[in-house]
Design a protein around this motif. Sequence first.
Motif, PDB file in Angstrom:
ATOM      1  N   TYR A 140      -2.904   6.464  11.034  1.00 55.07           N
ATOM      2  CA  TYR A 140      -3.616   5.082  11.686  1.00 55.07           C
ATOM      3  C   TYR A 140      -3.404   3.767  11.967  1.00 55.07           C
ATOM      4  O   TYR A 140      -2.899   2.844  12.172  1.00 55.07           O
ATOM      5  CB  TYR A 140      -4.395   5.067  12.594  1.00 55.07           C
ATOM      6  N   CYS A 141      -2.179   3.613  10.124  1.00 56.06           N
ATOM      7  CA  CYS A 141      -1.499   2.101   9.917  1.00 56.06           C
ATOM      8  C   CYS A 141      -0.422   1.705   9.883  1.00 56.06           C
ATOM      9  O   CYS A 141       0.269   2.929   8.582  1.00 56.06           O
ATOM     10  CB  CYS A 141      -2.640   2.128   8.624  1.00 56.06           C
TER      11      CYS A 141
ATOM     12  N   ILE B 213      -4.506  -5.790  -0.156  1.00 54.53           N
ATOM     13  CA  ILE B 213      -4.311  -5.184   0.702  1.00 54.53           C
ATOM     14  C   ILE B 213      -5.029  -3.380   0.279  1.00 54.53           C
ATOM     15  O   ILE B 213      -5.235  -2.986   1.481  1.00 54.53           O
ATOM     16  CB  ILE B 213      -2.770  -4.723   0.598  1.00 54.53           C
ATOM     17  N   HIS B 214      -4.480  -3.602  -1.601  1.00 60.65           N
ATOM     18  CA  HIS B 214      -5.241  -2.538  -1.629  1.00 60.65           C
ATOM     19  C   HIS B 214      -5.288  -2.378  -2.646  1.00 60.65           C
ATOM     20  O   HIS B 214      -4.366  -1.222  -3.925  1.00 60.65           O
ATOM     21  CB  HIS B 214      -4.288  -0.737  -1.269  1.00 60.65           C
TER      22      HIS B 214
ATOM     23  N   GLU C  73     -11.255   1.578  -2.704  1.00 59.96           N
ATOM     24  CA  GLU C  73     -10.908   3.545  -1.737  1.00 59.96           C
ATOM     25  C   GLU C  73     -12.477   4.324  -2.802  1.00 59.96           C
ATOM     26  O   GLU C  73     -12.818   3.804  -4.012  1.00 59.96           O
ATOM     27  CB  GLU C  73      -9.420   4.231  -3.066  1.00 59.96           C
TER      28      GLU C  73
ATOM     29  N   ILE D 181       0.285  -1.351   8.507  1.00 61.30           N
ATOM     30  CA  ILE D 181       0.396  -2.398   6.965  1.00 61.30           C
ATOM     31  C   ILE D 181       1.293  -1.797   5.710  1.00 61.30           C
ATOM     32  O   ILE D 181       2.450  -2.667   5.643  1.00 61.30           O
ATOM     33  CB  ILE D 181      -1.176  -2.769   6.767  1.00 61.30           C
ATOM     34  N   PRO D 182       2.023  -0.423   5.460  1.00 61.02           N
ATOM     35  CA  PRO D 182       3.137   0.098   4.700  1.00 61.02           C
ATOM     36  C   PRO D 182       4.081  -0.362   4.786  1.00 61.02           C
ATOM     37  O   PRO D 182       4.965  -0.853   4.123  1.00 61.02           O
ATOM     38  CB  PRO D 182       2.547   1.632   4.536  1.00 61.02           C
TER      39      PRO D 182
ATOM     40  N   CYS E 131       1.262  -1.162  -0.313  1.00 57.31           N
ATOM     41  CA  CYS E 131      -0.597   0.151  -0.135  1.00 57.31           C
ATOM     42  C   CYS E 131       0.858   0.949   0.252  1.00 57.31           C
ATOM     43  O   CYS E 131       1.558   1.454   0.310  1.00 57.31           O
ATOM     44  CB  CYS E 131      -0.914   0.033   1.039  1.00 57.31           C
TER      45      CYS E 131
ATOM     46  N   ARG F  77      -6.567  10.701   5.552  1.00 56.43           N
ATOM     47  CA  ARG F  77      -7.346   9.817   3.968  1.00 56.43           C
ATOM     48  C   ARG F  77      -7.255  11.380   3.225  1.00 56.43           C
ATOM     49  O   ARG F  77      -7.773  12.374   2.993  1.00 56.43           O
ATOM     50  CB  ARG F  77      -9.085   9.333   4.930  1.00 56.43           C
TER      51      ARG F  77
ATOM     52  N   GLN G 259      -0.882   3.975   0.377  1.00 57.38           N
ATOM     53  CA  GLN G 259      -1.222   5.105   1.387  1.00 57.38           C
ATOM     54  C   GLN G 259      -0.915   5.831   2.648  1.00 57.38           C
ATOM     55  O   GLN G 259      -1.064   7.344   2.083  1.00 57.38           O
ATOM     56  CB  GLN G 259      -2.661   4.282   0.882  1.00 57.38           C
ATOM     57  N   PHE G 260      -0.395   5.414   3.590  1.00 58.54           N
ATOM     58  CA  PHE G 260       0.324   5.319   4.514  1.00 58.54           C
ATOM     59  C   PHE G 260      -0.844   6.494   4.854  1.00 58.54           C
ATOM     60  O   PHE G 260      -0.470   7.688   6.280  1.00 58.54           O
ATOM     61  CB  PHE G 260       1.894   6.704   4.147  1.00 58.54           C
ATOM     62  N   CYS G 261      -2.397   5.908   5.274  1.00 54.49           N
ATOM     63  CA  CYS G 261      -2.897   6.576   6.529  1.00 54.49           C
ATOM     64  C   CYS G 261      -2.418   6.676   7.839  1.00 54.49           C
ATOM     65  O   CYS G 261      -1.464   5.372   8.061  1.00 54.49           O
ATOM     66  CB  CYS G 261      -3.964   5.581   6.482  1.00 54.49           C
TER      67      CYS G 261
HETATM   68  S1  SF4 Z   1      -5.840   1.880   6.037  1.00 54.43           S
HETATM   69 FE1  SF4 Z   1      -5.379   0.687   4.284  1.00 54.43          FE
HETATM   70  S2  SF4 Z   1      -5.089   2.121   2.797  1.00 54.43           S
HETATM   71 FE2  SF4 Z   1      -4.674   3.390   4.845  1.00 54.43          FE
HETATM   72  S3  SF4 Z   1      -2.465   2.914   4.754  1.00 54.43           S
HETATM   73 FE3  SF4 Z   1      -3.578   0.878   5.374  1.00 54.43          FE
HETATM   74  S4  SF4 Z   1      -3.464  -0.782   4.057  1.00 54.43           S
HETATM   75 FE4  SF4 Z   1      -3.137   1.703   3.659  1.00 54.43          FE
END
Ligand code: SF4
Length: 457
Positions: A169-170, A207-208, A252, A172-173, A163, A291, A165-167
């Motif tokens: 709170y996340c 993941i995205h 998205e 995952i990236p 991903c 976002r 996006q680097f939200c």
């Molecule tokens: S919430 Fe989803 S879109 Fe946002 S950084 Fe995490 S995996 Fe990526």
Amino acid sequence: MKNVALHNLGCKVNSYELEVMQQILQEKGFHIVPFDEAADIYIVNTCTVTNIADRKSRQMLHRAKQKNPNAVVVAVGCYVQTAGEALEKDDSVDLVIGNNRKKDLVPILEEYLRAREGEGVSPDKTLRHTTVIDIGRTHEYEEMTLRQTAEHTRAYIKIQDGCNQFCSYCVIPYARGRVRSRKKEDILSEIRGLVEAGYREAVLTGIHISSYGVDFDGGGTAGYEGQSRLVDLVEEIHGIQGLERIRLGSLEPRVIGEETVRRLAALPKLCPHFHLSLQSGCDETLRRMNRHYTTGEYYQSVELLRSAFSHPAITTDVIVGFPGETEEEFACTRAFLEKVRFYEMHVFKFSPRAGTRAEGMPDPVADDVKNARSSELLCMVRRQSAEFRRYYIGKEVEVLFEESREIQGRRYRLGHTRDYVKVAVACAEKEASPKAGEIAVVRPESALEEGILLGRL
Ligand code: SF4
């Protein structure tokens, strides 16, 4: 022959990868046993999406070592990418395999077993091997092929990883790296194989997935230039003979533009079920979450879908209690959710994830406030969900049957409509009630219990 027990934590992508790892192990002659049985090798496909997921990953690794102190305990996946020192110090773990190396599980495992024997390490002593790459720098999609899944009718197909996006709170990236899309030919060939094995529905997951294809042609930026690539892919999948349904994983809202909707609406196999990730119905909160859309843009996407599909199921995720979420901001979210009217909504109470920007944000929301906000939204979604299902009472719907189950002392066949409403028919009602994998037209007449409509063939 060595006995191997596997355990999965986390999302659909992780489940997909675990099923492929299990398949590879079986093909190489390993014998799969349930995780709560004694095994020679335990594999935990870990998750790191929240601090709780980290804890559960650790717990499963420790549980495996307790079951058999002589076993080889393998930590695989996302927690491995972010745990760093914590995992280094963990004596329960023998072998560490990061993301993008899951397909190499067997050679890594065999090399480890050889080393352990060669070095004369007593089985109850740890010989630590670690195989973790710098996931943020890899551009390679890890190709794995699924031939069958534990589900009987529906197959989850991984189409991309990572991903951009680097939200705020996340994490995952950091665990999954940047967007890496799977080759179209590999996706098509996997789906063809699964259709031949009897699967009727393909759910495109990743993941995205909205970013599918942004990395083709040397791309890799955070934009949505890839959106037409996702539609191109869906159109090609649509041509696969024998496949009845295509469902899209989480999207998205920004990918839902006029052209995309026009092309998707022309595909009869595409299920009118759209999971548009929202997270907050307040623009100010969305901005802090990083976002990249406003509620106005989100609503436009919903309207586009509703104008092109008849009664589409719109589902979403919402986080309550994000740092700085005031009563006014929450009221904004509540009003927006009432306006959109979702079929389903997953409500998450914000919990700070170590290593993210949101972790250090000011004005945390108290737990009792988060609990109250979550209960309020769950109550709202139960009402909206029941309303959505009620629409189908007395109308004919197409159901793909998946299972047979006893409910309140009676046996039913159950399946889902194209927009993911669960429908049951009583088994005794017709002599030949539909079997798993069959599609039949059903007329719902009432609610059997919360979340399930009862119908007649
Ligand atoms: S919430 Fe989803 S879109 Fe946002 S950084 Fe995490 S995996 Fe990526």
